[in-house]
Design a protein around this motif. Structure first.
Motif, PDB file in Angstrom:
ATOM      1  N   ALA A   1      -3.649  11.826  -3.297  1.00 37.19           N
ATOM      2  CA  ALA A   1      -4.385  10.589  -2.980  1.00 37.19           C
ATOM      3  C   ALA A   1      -3.791   9.991  -1.720  1.00 37.19           C
ATOM      4  O   ALA A   1      -2.576  10.032  -1.505  1.00 37.19           O
ATOM      5  N   GLN A   2      -4.650   9.407  -0.883  1.00 35.53           N
ATOM      6  CA  GLN A   2      -4.220   8.836   0.379  1.00 35.53           C
ATOM      7  C   GLN A   2      -4.563   7.339   0.413  1.00 35.53           C
ATOM      8  O   GLN A   2      -5.590   6.909  -0.113  1.00 35.53           O
ATOM      9  N   ASP A   3      -3.686   6.597   1.102  1.00 33.78           N
ATOM     10  CA  ASP A   3      -3.926   5.163   1.350  1.00 33.78           C
ATOM     11  C   ASP A   3      -4.346   4.409   0.080  1.00 33.78           C
ATOM     12  O   ASP A   3      -5.436   3.842  -0.025  1.00 33.78           O
ATOM     13  N   ILE A   4      -3.457   4.403  -0.889  1.00 33.36           N
ATOM     14  CA  ILE A   4      -3.714   3.694  -2.153  1.00 33.36           C
ATOM     15  C   ILE A   4      -3.489   2.198  -1.914  1.00 33.36           C
ATOM     16  O   ILE A   4      -2.394   1.783  -1.512  1.00 33.36           O
ATOM     17  N   PRO A   5      -4.498   1.361  -2.110  1.00 32.42           N
ATOM     18  CA  PRO A   5      -4.357  -0.084  -1.835  1.00 32.42           C
ATOM     19  C   PRO A   5      -3.342  -0.755  -2.756  1.00 32.42           C
ATOM     20  O   PRO A   5      -2.888  -0.184  -3.758  1.00 32.42           O
ATOM     21  N   VAL A   6      -3.041  -1.988  -2.401  1.00 31.26           N
ATOM     22  CA  VAL A   6      -2.137  -2.806  -3.225  1.00 31.26           C
ATOM     23  C   VAL A   6      -2.701  -2.949  -4.640  1.00 31.26           C
ATOM     24  O   VAL A   6      -3.903  -3.175  -4.828  1.00 31.26           O
ATOM     25  N   ASP A   7      -1.822  -2.761  -5.623  1.00 35.39           N
ATOM     26  CA  ASP A   7      -2.133  -2.974  -7.041  1.00 35.39           C
ATOM     27  C   ASP A   7      -3.214  -2.042  -7.580  1.00 35.39           C
ATOM     28  O   ASP A   7      -3.844  -2.350  -8.602  1.00 35.39           O
TER      29      ASP A   7
ATOM     30  N   PRO B   1       0.838  -1.212   0.000  1.00 33.64           N
ATOM     31  CA  PRO B   1       0.000   0.000   0.000  1.00 33.64           C
ATOM     32  C   PRO B   1       0.867   1.253   0.000  1.00 33.64           C
ATOM     33  O   PRO B   1       2.009   1.245   0.466  1.00 33.64           O
ATOM     34  N   ILE B   2       0.322   2.306  -0.551  1.00 34.42           N
ATOM     35  CA  ILE B   2       1.019   3.602  -0.601  1.00 34.42           C
ATOM     36  C   ILE B   2       0.255   4.578   0.279  1.00 34.42           C
ATOM     37  O   ILE B   2      -0.935   4.812   0.068  1.00 34.42           O
ATOM     38  N   ARG B   3       0.945   5.137   1.271  1.00 32.89           N
ATOM     39  CA  ARG B   3       0.264   5.980   2.240  1.00 32.89           C
ATOM     40  C   ARG B   3      -0.278   7.254   1.600  1.00 32.89           C
ATOM     41  O   ARG B   3      -1.404   7.662   1.859  1.00 32.89           O
ATOM     42  N   SER B   4       0.550   7.891   0.766  1.00 32.76           N
ATOM     43  CA  SER B   4       0.090   9.133   0.137  1.00 32.76           C
ATOM     44  C   SER B   4       0.863   9.380  -1.138  1.00 32.76           C
ATOM     45  O   SER B   4       1.994   8.920  -1.294  1.00 32.76           O
ATOM     46  N   SER B   5       0.247  10.106  -2.047  1.00 34.78           N
ATOM     47  CA  SER B   5       0.884  10.457  -3.311  1.00 34.78           C
ATOM     48  C   SER B   5       0.387  11.829  -3.740  1.00 34.78           C
ATOM     49  O   SER B   5      -0.809  12.123  -3.651  1.00 34.78           O
ATOM     50  N   ARG B   6       1.315  12.670  -4.175  1.00 27.38           N
ATOM     51  CA  ARG B   6       0.945  13.988  -4.676  1.00 27.38           C
ATOM     52  C   ARG B   6       1.563  14.176  -6.056  1.00 27.38           C
ATOM     53  O   ARG B   6       2.760  13.976  -6.232  1.00 27.38           O
ATOM     54  N   VAL B   7       0.752  14.530  -7.008  1.00 31.49           N
ATOM     55  CA  VAL B   7       1.192  14.760  -8.385  1.00 31.49           C
ATOM     56  C   VAL B   7       0.911  16.220  -8.731  1.00 31.49           C
ATOM     57  O   VAL B   7      -0.232  16.681  -8.590  1.00 31.49           O
ATOM     58  N   THR B   8       1.934  16.936  -9.171  1.00 35.62           N
ATOM     59  CA  THR B   8       1.790  18.349  -9.518  1.00 35.62           C
ATOM     60  C   THR B   8       2.043  18.514 -11.013  1.00 35.62           C
ATOM     61  O   THR B   8       3.108  18.120 -11.520  1.00 35.62           O
ATOM     62  N   ILE B   9       1.104  19.099 -11.728  1.00 35.06           N
ATOM     63  CA  ILE B   9       1.246  19.403 -13.163  1.00 35.06           C
ATOM     64  C   ILE B   9       1.495  20.909 -13.299  1.00 35.06           C
ATOM     65  O   ILE B   9       0.644  21.728 -12.940  1.00 35.06           O
ATOM     66  N   THR B  10       2.662  21.287 -13.804  1.00 31.93           N
ATOM     67  CA  THR B  10       3.009  22.692 -14.014  1.00 31.93           C
ATOM     68  C   THR B  10       2.961  22.968 -15.515  1.00 31.93           C
ATOM     69  O   THR B  10       3.732  22.373 -16.280  1.00 31.93           O
ATOM     70  N   LEU B  11       2.087  23.845 -15.926  1.00 29.72           N
ATOM     71  CA  LEU B  11       1.910  24.147 -17.350  1.00 29.72           C
ATOM     72  C   LEU B  11       2.922  25.193 -17.797  1.00 29.72           C
ATOM     73  O   LEU B  11       3.488  25.938 -16.972  1.00 29.72           O
ATOM     74  N   PRO B  12       3.156  25.303 -19.111  1.00 27.65           N
ATOM     75  CA  PRO B  12       4.156  26.271 -19.613  1.00 27.65           C
ATOM     76  C   PRO B  12       3.816  27.725 -19.252  1.00 27.65           C
ATOM     77  O   PRO B  12       4.700  28.576 -19.196  1.00 27.65           O
ATOM     78  N   GLU B  13       2.586  28.010 -19.041  1.00 27.86           N
ATOM     79  CA  GLU B  13       2.166  29.364 -18.686  1.00 27.86           C
ATOM     80  C   GLU B  13       0.933  29.268 -17.809  1.00 27.86           C
ATOM     81  O   GLU B  13       0.274  28.235 -17.750  1.00 27.86           O
ATOM     82  N   THR B  14       0.680  30.360 -17.129  1.00 27.38           N
ATOM     83  CA  THR B  14      -0.473  30.368 -16.236  1.00 27.38           C
ATOM     84  C   THR B  14      -1.746  30.414 -17.064  1.00 27.38           C
ATOM     85  O   THR B  14      -1.898  31.276 -17.936  1.00 27.38           O
ATOM     86  N   ILE B  15      -2.651  29.491 -16.785  1.00 21.50           N
ATOM     87  CA  ILE B  15      -3.905  29.378 -17.539  1.00 21.50           C
ATOM     88  C   ILE B  15      -5.054  29.417 -16.554  1.00 21.50           C
ATOM     89  O   ILE B  15      -4.987  28.822 -15.466  1.00 21.50           O
ATOM     90  N   ALA B  16      -6.085  30.200 -16.902  1.00 26.05           N
ATOM     91  CA  ALA B  16      -7.242  30.331 -16.013  1.00 26.05           C
ATOM     92  C   ALA B  16      -7.856  28.959 -15.752  1.00 26.05           C
ATOM     93  O   ALA B  16      -7.893  28.094 -16.626  1.00 26.05           O
TER      94      ALA B  16
END
Length: 548
Positions: free
Chosen positions: A122-128, A80-95
């Motif tokens: 995401a928190q507490d991601i189960p196995v697989d 299991p994975i306790r937590s995961s954070r994914v950040t998407i940074t775009l080439p420019e600021t978009i509304a």
């Protein structure tokens, strides 16, 4: 690709291509990039590793908006994975109202950073369980064109459902329609035409058709029991005679029985398969032990089967050889199975990336072809005369199956010898022997030693020609007893004997014949495969029957 570790608050880069401490390597396996890094031994501690990599051609370009679609966590982790954070940074600021965001797999929350970043947590991601994110932004922000993988994916997304419906429906049609077509094929081409009213049972053989031909007609197969039935039939006609020869072993060890065939009148064998039987059993000899045929007679079985099939065609019971008909339809089924496999393989190779449902028609067709191979065994079709004749013999078979219910066995016990060859062909010899032995029916006239008064062939009244004696024995001897002068007791053993006194030996002979005639040498891959020395058969509680 870059790998580093935060050590005492400072980022320490790992050395690429090194398998030592603070080194890392990369490899590609099955189209996937694998990164392996090496660190000093550690325990009961917390570490932060940073993996950086650049993906070229990973964006999706569409007229309505471009997309970054990323599987941050693949569904192949066994923890299991306790937590995961994914950040998407775009080439420019978009509304925010110009962005479309979504996540798949693990349940996640989404928010926006000060510089227009899109953050998924995401928190507490189960196995697989996977964690995938998607951000769509206005077209033109990034200059580029669709990659080949995107075109394949889009084609799959567009054509996949359509092809799945088309080929799935076609597969279902073949899955249900194929067996129906096979059944209709048998119903119109293989099923015997219905015959008129036939009695529930017939108490006498409906014709003088030989037992081997009857067995081939009724079940449409010429097999070993038909050959054995023909041997018994030839004995009944006077062409040969049989006797049991007991062997007493030392203290009961090695005891058993062998069975001797004596040639009486070969002219009684008028049909081709009967003549072949006489030739294969006796050759140029006049006496032959059953054990002598072990691992030898099997070579004659194919020719005998062909001749029996030819007999039912000559009699007008089948338009063609039933075995040839089975081979044709089974061969068509095999060929169709190969074609179905080729079709399925070709469709999967060409369209499998779009939809695996394209394999359904080939798989369904293969199932229909397997059905055709099975039904092909039942495709021989009798002529109207053949169907009517078979119906009569089946009525006689029903009589033999329950003969005690249809009359007094005592009244018909003299017919045992006439009924026995047909019972062998029907696989009912054990029942018949037991039932007639219980009413003390007379033994067959062709069984047991018989006094031989003079040279010359003859049959009936307990008399036989010189060929019936033991090998080398002079005329006027008891068969199997080497030429000594017979006594009245000796002669009485061959005349007026009851079935009860020899039923075990007769039954054991029939069982032994089935085993011996089909036995093959140990190195041969065909036939029955029974081999070895000694004698077969027995007495008392011997169990016997005809092998299929």
């Amino acid at each position: 690709v870059q790998v580093s570790e935060i050590v005492d608050g400072v980022e320490r880069p790992y050395t690429p291509g090194s398998t030592g401490e603070y080194g890392f390597t990369t490899s590609v396996s099955d189209g996937e990039l694998q990164i392996t890094w090496y660190f000093p031994p550690t325990g009961n501690s917390t570490h932060t590793y940073i993996i950086r990599y650049r993906v070229v051609g990973g964006l999706r370009f569409y007229e309505g908006g471009d997309q970054v679609w990323w599987k941050a966590i693949a569904p192949d982790h066994n923890f299991p994975i306790r937590s995961s954070r994914v950040t998407i940074t775009l080439p420019e600021t978009i509304a925010q109202d110009q962005l479309i965001v979504a996540s798949y797999g693990a349940e996640a929350t989404t928010y926006y950073g000060d510089q227009g970043q899109v953050v998924f947590e995401a928190q507490d991601i189960p196995v697989d369980q996977e964690f995938e994110v998607r951000v769509e932004f206005p077209a033109g922000v990034v200059q580029g064109s669709p990659s080949a993988w995107q075109e394949s994916f889009d084609r799959q997304q567009t054509l996949g459902p359509v092809l799945s419906v088309i080929f799935g429906a076609l597969g279902l049609m073949l899955l249900f329609g194929g067996p129906l077509a096979v059944y209709l094929l048998w119903y119109t081409r293989g099923r015997d035409r219905p015959v008129g009213m036939v009695a529930e049972y017939i108490t006498d053989p409906p014709s003088d058709l030989p037992a081997g031909v009857v067995g081939t007609l009724v079940d449409e197969k010429a097999d070993v029991k038909d050959i054995i039935a023909s041997i018994v039939d030839l004995a009944r006609q006077g062409a040969l005679r049989m006797e049991e020869e007991k062997k007493e072993g030392f203290l009961g060890i090695g005891s058993g029985s062998d069975y001797i065939f004596h040639l009486e009148d070969p002219s009684k064998a008028t049909r081709s398969y009967e003549q072949t039987l006489i030739e294969e059993i006796f050759g140029k000899r006049e006496t032959r032990r059953l054990s002598d045929l072990r691992q030898k007679f099997y070579t004659a079985i194919p020719d005998l089967r062909k001749q029996l099939y030819q007999e039912v065609v000559t009699e007008g019971f089948f338009p063609n050889n039933p075995e040839s008909t089975r081979r044709v339809w089974s061969g068509l089924g095999c060929a169709g199975l190969v074609v179905a496999g080729v079709i399925a393989f070709f469709l999967v190779a060409v369209l499998g990336e779009i939809s695996l449902w394209v394999a359904c028609p080939g798989a369904a067709l293969a199932a229909a072809m397997v059905g055709l191979m099975i039904v092909g065994r039942h495709m021989p079709r009798k002529t109207p005369d053949g169907a009517e004749e078979a119906a009569k013999w089946l009525a006689f078979k029903r009589y033999l199956q329950s003969i005690e219910k249809h009359g007094d066995l005592e009244a018909v016990k003299d017919k045992f010898e006439e009924f026995l060859p047909y019972a062998v062909a029907f696989g009912l010899e054990r029942r018949l022997i037991n039932q007639f032995a219980a009413v003390d029916a007379p033994a067959p006239s062709w069984w047991g030693p018989i006094f031989l008064p003079r040279p010359g062939y003859g049959y009936g009244g307990g008399m036989a020609g010189p060929s019936a004696g033991s090998e080398g024995g002079p005329p006027g001897t008891l068969a199997g007893e080497g030429g000594k002068t017979p006594s009245l007791g000796d002669m009485s053993r061959g005349m007026g004997t009851s079935l009860a006194s020899m039923s075990a030996g007769l039954g054991a002979m029939l069982s032994s014949a089935s085993t011996v005639l089909t036995s093959t040498p140990p190195s041969s891959s065909s036939g029955g495969g029974w081999s070895g020395g000694g004698f077969s058969g027995g007495h008392g509680n011997t169990q016997y029957g005809i092998c299929p």
